[in-house]
Design an enzyme around this catalytic site. Structure first.
Site, PDB file in Angstrom:
ATOM      1  N   CYS A 146       0.833  -1.209   0.000  1.00 48.24           N
ATOM      2  CA  CYS A 146       0.000   0.000   0.000  1.00 48.24           C
ATOM      3  C   CYS A 146       0.865   1.256   0.000  1.00 48.24           C
ATOM      4  O   CYS A 146       1.392   1.663   1.039  1.00 48.24           O
ATOM      5  CB  CYS A 146      -0.929  -0.019   1.216  1.00 48.24           C
ATOM      6  SG  CYS A 146      -1.943   1.465   1.350  1.00 48.24           S
TER       7      CYS A 146
ATOM      8  N   CYS B 156      -0.359   4.096   2.184  1.00 44.33           N
ATOM      9  CA  CYS B 156      -0.092   3.923   3.620  1.00 44.33           C
ATOM     10  C   CYS B 156       1.388   4.128   3.947  1.00 44.33           C
ATOM     11  O   CYS B 156       1.726   4.725   4.961  1.00 44.33           O
ATOM     12  CB  CYS B 156      -0.463   2.507   4.068  1.00 44.33           C
ATOM     13  SG  CYS B 156      -1.987   1.886   3.384  1.00 44.33           S
ATOM     14  N   ASP B 157       2.273   3.607   3.119  1.00 48.49           N
ATOM     15  CA  ASP B 157       3.679   3.490   3.525  1.00 48.49           C
ATOM     16  C   ASP B 157       4.659   4.349   2.742  1.00 48.49           C
ATOM     17  O   ASP B 157       5.840   4.417   3.094  1.00 48.49           O
ATOM     18  CB  ASP B 157       4.123   2.013   3.404  1.00 48.49           C
ATOM     19  CG  ASP B 157       3.304   1.107   4.318  1.00 48.49           C
ATOM     20  OD1 ASP B 157       2.835   1.607   5.352  1.00 48.49           O
ATOM     21  OD2 ASP B 157       3.142  -0.078   3.993  1.00 48.49           O
TER      22      ASP B 157
END
Ligand code: NDP
Length: 319
Positions: free
Chosen positions: A140, A143-144
């Site tokens: 992701c 997200c990261d």
């Protein structure tokens, strides 16, 4: 605990646990069948159990660890009377009410069912991939990506997801190598053009990943060119796997309406499936947003839909 419940929730990621909080607070004492800890697809808590720090969930300005966040969701649901069964559903029968849900030989019945079994990223199947998930390996970018500022990273895949991830990652990374296993991209033309035009994206054609380097954090990826046979180690600190997602819908094949991609279909603007009394929320019915916060939002919708539907049923049977 009897085996009949007003509401059974199958799955315990952000969607299922939010549905549990709301339906417990509506006095429906839901049973959450949360999955099995040893599994990577049916683990209690869902995909956030496979991540490290979550920085985009509202209300946590300093970030929160994925497993910790899910524990807090769970505690909150338990506080209001949700029950939990740590097991995997093995079969269902939604052909008549009450609905039946099996966990091996045990049958549980419910007046309403909320399906929140989520989805899983398709992985490469490499040794060390799960161990390094959240430690350099990610599924992701939203997200990261932030953790890879000024670093050289790679994205695996040649579809729209891979290009979208790669483009997003160029905001942070110094260089993004897009590892494509063929000599062409599957992605739509417009996405391809965006990738070709982006100076930070290097497309590495005919290339597959054979191995991951690093014991605690990712330090590199061993790749080989399928045409020349050349083997090289790319010194990347991040590897984003974007080769597709698979919804966890095997249980519902032939029972609930799903699209060609296997995702459950819900009526627009609601969580109603095509079986009255069965609701679906979270990634199992969403292949577009796939965020914890959107899953949680749809879990809330499912609980409210189920509560209102149950209320309407009881008026019908009494009047
Ligand atoms: P796709 O199935 O479209 O693409 C998967 C990609 O991963 C392909 O390039 C495939 O290669 C590659 N791949 C599969 N397995 C492996 C493997 N083991 N090793 C290396 N590469 C592999 O999935 P997406 O998730 O990209 O997209 C799913 C759907 O969602 C599509 O319909 C897409 O259009 C849509 N989507 C749209 C977006 C947008 O419009 N902005 C954004 C994201 C998704 P190969 O081509 O050789 O099979």
């Amino acid at each position: 605990m009897t085996n009949h419940h007003r509401v059974i929730i199958i799955g315990s990621g952000p969607a299922g646990l939010t549905a549990a909080i709301y339906s417990a607070r509506a006095d429906l004492a839901p049973l959450v069948i949360e999955g099995e800890p040893s599994s990577t697809s049916d683990q209690p808590g869902g995909q956030l159990m496979l991540t490290t720090e979550v920085e985009n969930f509202p209300g946590f300005p300093s970030g929160v660890m994925g497993p910790e966040l899910m524990l807090q969701f769970r505690d909150q649901a338990a506080r209001f009377g949700a029950h939990f069964l740590t097991a995997k559903v093995t079969a269902i029968d939604f052909s008549e009410r009450p609905f039946k849900v099996w966990v091996r030989d045990e049958i549980y019945t419910a007046d309403a069912v909320i399906v929140s079994t989520g989805a899983q990223s398709v992985m490469l199947g490499l040794e060390g991939e799960n161990r390094l998930l959240g430690h350099g390996v990610s599924t992701c970018a939203t997200c990261d990506g932030f953790f890879f500022r000024d670093q050289h990273i790679a994205v695996v895949g040649g579809g729209d997801s891979a290009i979208e991830e790669a483009i997003f990652l160029t905001k942070f990374a110094s260089k993004v190598s897009l590892l494509v296993r063929r000599d062409e991209l599957r992605a739509s033309k417009i996405m391809q053009q965006r990738a070709f035009k982006n100076p930070k994206i290097e497309i590495v054609w005919n290339t597959v990943v054979d191995d991951l380097v690093g014991s605690i954090r990712l330090e590199g990826a061993v790749v080989h060119n399928v045409v020349t046979g050349d083997v090289t180690t790319l010194p990347v600190t991040g590897l984003f796997v974007a080769i597709g997602h698979r919804p966890n819908t095997d249980l519902f094949k032939g029972v609930l309406q799903m699209g060609d991609n296997g995702y459950l279909i819900t009526q627009p603007g609601s969580t109603y499936t095509d079986v009255e009394g069965v609701f679906a929320c979270g990634d199992v019915q969403d292949h577009t947003y796939r965020q914890a916060v959107t899953a949680a939002g749809s879990g809330c919708m499912a609980a409210i839909d189920a509560e209102r539907w149950l209320e309407a049923q009881s008026h019908r049977s009494h009047g």
